[in-house]
Design a protein around this motif. Structure first.
Motif, PDB file in Angstrom:
ATOM      1  N   PHE A   1     -24.378 -10.664 -36.161  1.00 16.65           N
ATOM      2  CA  PHE A   1     -25.057 -11.401 -35.099  1.00 16.65           C
ATOM      3  C   PHE A   1     -26.675 -11.277 -35.277  1.00 16.65           C
ATOM      4  O   PHE A   1     -27.434 -10.571 -35.925  1.00 16.65           O
ATOM      5  CB  PHE A   1     -24.949 -10.299 -34.030  1.00 16.65           C
ATOM      6  N   ASN A   2     -27.379 -12.354 -34.586  1.00 12.09           N
ATOM      7  CA  ASN A   2     -28.693 -12.311 -34.694  1.00 12.09           C
ATOM      8  C   ASN A   2     -29.086 -11.257 -33.605  1.00 12.09           C
ATOM      9  O   ASN A   2     -28.356 -10.702 -32.883  1.00 12.09           O
ATOM     10  CB  ASN A   2     -29.153 -13.687 -34.211  1.00 12.09           C
TER      11      ASN A   2
ATOM     12  N   THR B   1     -26.305 -14.155 -29.829  1.00 14.66           N
ATOM     13  CA  THR B   1     -25.813 -15.334 -29.474  1.00 14.66           C
ATOM     14  C   THR B   1     -25.174 -16.218 -30.573  1.00 14.66           C
ATOM     15  O   THR B   1     -24.600 -17.143 -30.561  1.00 14.66           O
ATOM     16  CB  THR B   1     -26.949 -16.067 -29.118  1.00 14.66           C
ATOM     17  N   GLU B   2     -25.515 -15.781 -32.155  1.00 11.42           N
ATOM     18  CA  GLU B   2     -25.321 -16.417 -33.077  1.00 11.42           C
ATOM     19  C   GLU B   2     -24.809 -15.509 -34.116  1.00 11.42           C
ATOM     20  O   GLU B   2     -25.263 -14.142 -34.374  1.00 11.42           O
ATOM     21  CB  GLU B   2     -26.236 -17.339 -33.748  1.00 11.42           C
TER      22      GLU B   2
ATOM     23  N   GLY C   1     -16.595 -16.814 -34.500  1.00  2.22           N
ATOM     24  CA  GLY C   1     -17.209 -16.432 -32.984  1.00  2.22           C
ATOM     25  C   GLY C   1     -16.349 -15.897 -31.896  1.00  2.22           C
ATOM     26  O   GLY C   1     -16.647 -15.293 -31.154  1.00  2.22           O
TER      27      GLY C   1
ATOM     28  N   HIS D   1     -24.719 -15.109 -38.390  1.00  2.00           N
ATOM     29  CA  HIS D   1     -25.420 -15.498 -39.641  1.00  2.00           C
ATOM     30  C   HIS D   1     -24.536 -14.765 -41.156  1.00  2.00           C
ATOM     31  O   HIS D   1     -24.066 -13.701 -40.710  1.00  2.00           O
ATOM     32  CB  HIS D   1     -26.718 -15.130 -40.031  1.00  2.00           C
TER      33      HIS D   1
ATOM     34  N   ARG E   1     -24.193 -21.330 -39.510  1.00  4.75           N
ATOM     35  CA  ARG E   1     -24.290 -20.674 -38.316  1.00  4.75           C
ATOM     36  C   ARG E   1     -23.266 -20.797 -37.118  1.00  4.75           C
ATOM     37  O   ARG E   1     -22.753 -21.767 -36.868  1.00  4.75           O
ATOM     38  CB  ARG E   1     -25.712 -21.070 -37.669  1.00  4.75           C
ATOM     39  N   VAL E   2     -22.856 -19.519 -36.712  1.00  7.73           N
ATOM     40  CA  VAL E   2     -21.649 -19.857 -35.889  1.00  7.73           C
ATOM     41  C   VAL E   2     -22.177 -19.037 -34.422  1.00  7.73           C
ATOM     42  O   VAL E   2     -22.472 -17.980 -34.342  1.00  7.73           O
ATOM     43  CB  VAL E   2     -20.555 -18.801 -36.396  1.00  7.73           C
ATOM     44  N   LYS E   3     -21.835 -20.065 -33.297  1.00  4.08           N
ATOM     45  CA  LYS E   3     -22.266 -19.608 -31.982  1.00  4.08           C
ATOM     46  C   LYS E   3     -21.049 -18.539 -31.657  1.00  4.08           C
ATOM     47  O   LYS E   3     -20.000 -18.532 -31.919  1.00  4.08           O
ATOM     48  CB  LYS E   3     -22.366 -20.748 -31.022  1.00  4.08           C
ATOM     49  N   THR E   4     -21.789 -17.528 -30.868  1.00  2.00           N
ATOM     50  CA  THR E   4     -20.801 -16.458 -30.414  1.00  2.00           C
ATOM     51  C   THR E   4     -19.723 -17.038 -29.589  1.00  2.00           C
ATOM     52  O   THR E   4     -19.934 -18.125 -28.360  1.00  2.00           O
ATOM     53  CB  THR E   4     -21.460 -15.552 -29.372  1.00  2.00           C
TER      54      THR E   4
END
Length: 614
Positions: free
Chosen positions: A471-472, A476-477, A504, A479, A495-498
């Motif tokens: 996670f970042n 929220t993302e 995700g 990596h 980049r994958v959105k949660t």
């Protein structure tokens, strides 16, 4: 010259008289039926066979990378004590863990730190032998032999030591098997008891939910039948009223279902906090229209008693709104007509204290401890049954605890109740955890550690593509931070959105995922990327300190076959142990030993492979 040869032969023959004693060692190994007894039997025979004065057997803990075991001495029955050691880089034990056999003819050459690490109390031996314990390709631990006399190295003695080490390895493998069977037996018994409790809870939940659903359904059925019977009756004037009641009961059904789902998500850990800055005054402005019907029904008012200069609160706005809605609704249900519900707010140190106070009937002292139980309602004898799902306060408690807060209730019969919750002003937990992982992404040595981890996972899982995503900082993302077999440009851009895509979804739901065919899986239905050789994949959460910090992805099985449930179980075990190894370095900070942790990850992955494939 002639006088020295017999002495040499005598030393060789007396140092290790292995062959006559191997059968007795084997018999002892086969005869012991508990792990402590087996260790003691091995120690006694090794001391006799090697003519050693001390023997220490240290087994490798696959989860932590530590060595732990017992120390034995000639002439003393049983263990002289146990120890747990984390080998230092370059130390005597670290060299043995590299699968080297070490014979120290003069122990004075070892420095003081080695003796401290070896936990050698009193007079150290004059000579010391250290051998790795290996079965097949698996490193199980190390064995140390101490001698209170000089020990000269020759080829025959070295062969004898290695031969004895093999026998110790077989014994240790039996010890491990005994211990694993005992642990599995205990876990099975615990799992059985847990399943019985879960089954009882499930039966109770089904019973209660069925009752809660039956009440509105009965009303809906009755009013619907009446409407149908009077469709052509012009004298019937209650259509609008009955339809209104049906609509209210449908809303009640929806609330019950939503409450059960909300509670289920929080219980399973699938609901992550989306922290943002929340102004309590503004939040209450948004809550009041929602609770207005319940307030108007009893002519109730809401009063604010906020401390001046109240700072914003970092929280999940939707969840905190639900907390206030449930607490105000609960106050409205039990308040006397034309009274006020007061919301107090103040800061205490680094926390915000919020109190929802009503002037209702109060709660008996013997029932205060049960108000947060699911489906529990306080109903004083003869009082009219208060509506609701009985889940509102249980949800409040879950949300507050999810934020790292606490909640309690104070009440006085006939005077009213006060629900007191305290929440941290800043949600430091997850953000601080992700910040503490930054060195893994920036420091070359720690980046190497992550790269080594994915290489080892790929080898154990027999897969061509492996990646670890984190996670970042705000969750929220995701990596990609380490990968094997993937295109570097794609890794850098990914980049994958949660909640989005496969990784995700796993990160948000915290569920282990096995996909047999990505193009035909109804949950995702996406085309297989050209760089993946098969359509089957695995994805599991990666946890550190119990918190999901990312996911581990595995795809393209070397055989070309789809992954199966056994593969998923193996990856879950590997992910758990890799997370434990990374946690060791994270908490150690600058003093962390990357080499030792690399060894730990190697041991954990191969350890999982041994247990997962057998």
């Amino acid at each position: 010259m002639t006088g020295q040869a017999p002495e040499k032969d005598r030393n060789d023959s007396s140092a290790f008289r292995l062959l006559p004693g191997l059968s007795s060692l084997s018999f002892a190994v086969q005869s012991a039926f508990d792990a402590p007894g087996l260790v003691t039997a091995v120690a006694q025979h090794v001391l006799e066979l090697a003519r050693a004065d001390s023997f220490t057997l240290l087994l490798l803990d696959y989860e932590t990378g530590e060595l732990q075991g017992d120390h034995f001495e000639r002439g003393v029955t049983g263990s002289r004590g146990s120890c747990r050691v984390t080998p230092r880089p370059g130390s005597f034990l670290s060299q043995i863990l590299r699968r080297e056999t070490l014979i120290v003819e003069d122990s004075s050459t070892l420095d003081e730190t080695d003796w401290k690490e070896l936990r050698q109390d009193g007079n150290p031996p004059e000579a010391l032998v250290g051998v790795p314990i290996i079965v097949g390709t698996s490193l199980l631990g190390v064995a140390l032999l101490g001698f209170h006399r000089p020990l000269r190295t020759n080829a025959r003695r070295r062969r004898a030591i290695l031969f004895l080490a093999d026998q110790i390895g077989l014994a240790v493998d039996r010890i491990r098997t005994h211990a694993e069977l005992e642990q599995k037996t205990v876990r099975l018994e615990e799992a059985s008891a847990s399943l019985r409790r879960i089954d009882e809870m499930k039966s109770e939940l089904i019973s209660v939910v069925s009752h809660e659903l039956r009440t509105p359904l009965t009303s809906i059925k009755a009013y619907t039948e009446t409407l149908i019977d009077n469709v052509k009756n012009p004298a019937f004037q209650l259509h609008e009223k009955f339809l209104g009641i049906i609509n209210e009961e449908c809303d009640r059904l929806t609330r019950i279902v939503n409450d059960v789902l909300d509670l289920s998500r929080m219980d399973s850990g699938r609901r992550r906090i989306k922290a943002e800055s929340v102004e309590l005054n503004r939040l209450l402005d948004e809550v009041l229209p929602t609770v207005e019907p319940q307030l108007l029904a009893k002519s109730l008012t809401v009063q604010r008693a906020f401390a001046p200069g109240l700072p914003p609160l970092e929280a999940d706005m939707d969840l905190l709104k639900q907390v206030l809605v449930n607490l105000i609704n609960n106050a409205a249900k039990f308040s006397r007509e034309s009274t006020a519900v007061t919301i107090h707010a103040m800061t205490v140190a680094e926390r915000m204290k919020i109190v929802v106070e009503d002037r209702g009937m109060g709660i008996p002292p013997d029932k205060l401890s049960r108000v947060f139980e699911r489906f529990y309602r306080v109903e004083e004898g003869g009082a009219e049954r208060v509506g609701g799902s009985g889940l509102g306060l249980a949800i409040v408690k879950s949300v507050v605890e999810l934020h790292g807060g606490t909640i309690r209730v104070e009440s006085e019969l006939g005077q009213g109740s006060r629900f007191v919750l305290e929440l941290p002003l800043i949600q430091r937990g997850f953000r601080n955890l992700m910040r503490s992982l930054e060195p893994f992404f920036e420091t070359p040595e720690l980046r190497t550690l992550l790269s080594s981890a994915v290489e080892m996972v790929a080898e154990v899982m027999d897969a061509r593509n492996v990646s670890i995503m984190f996670f970042n900082e705000d969750g929220t993302e995701l990596h990609i931070r380490a990968a094997h077999g993937l295109d570097p440009d794609m890794v850098a851009r990914a980049r994958v959105k949660t909640g989005a895509s496969i990784a995700g979804w796993v990160a948000q739901t915290c569920e282990n995922l096995l996909v047999n065919d990505i193009e035909n899986d109804r949950r995702f239905r996406k085309l297989n990327h050209p760089q993946y050789e098969t359509k089957s994949l695995l994805c599991v959460p990666l946890r550190i300190s119990g918190e999901v910090v990312g996911v581990v992805n595995v795809s393209s099985k070397s055989t070309g076959q789809p992954f199966d449930p056994d593969d998923l179980s193996l990856l879950v075990a590997i992910s758990k142990r890799v997370g434990t190894a990374l946690e060791r370095v994270r908490t150690a900070g600058a003093s962390g030993d990357v080499y030792t942790t690399l060894n730990t990850i190697r041991f954990t992955t191969w350890g999982c492979s041994r247990s997962g494939r057998t």
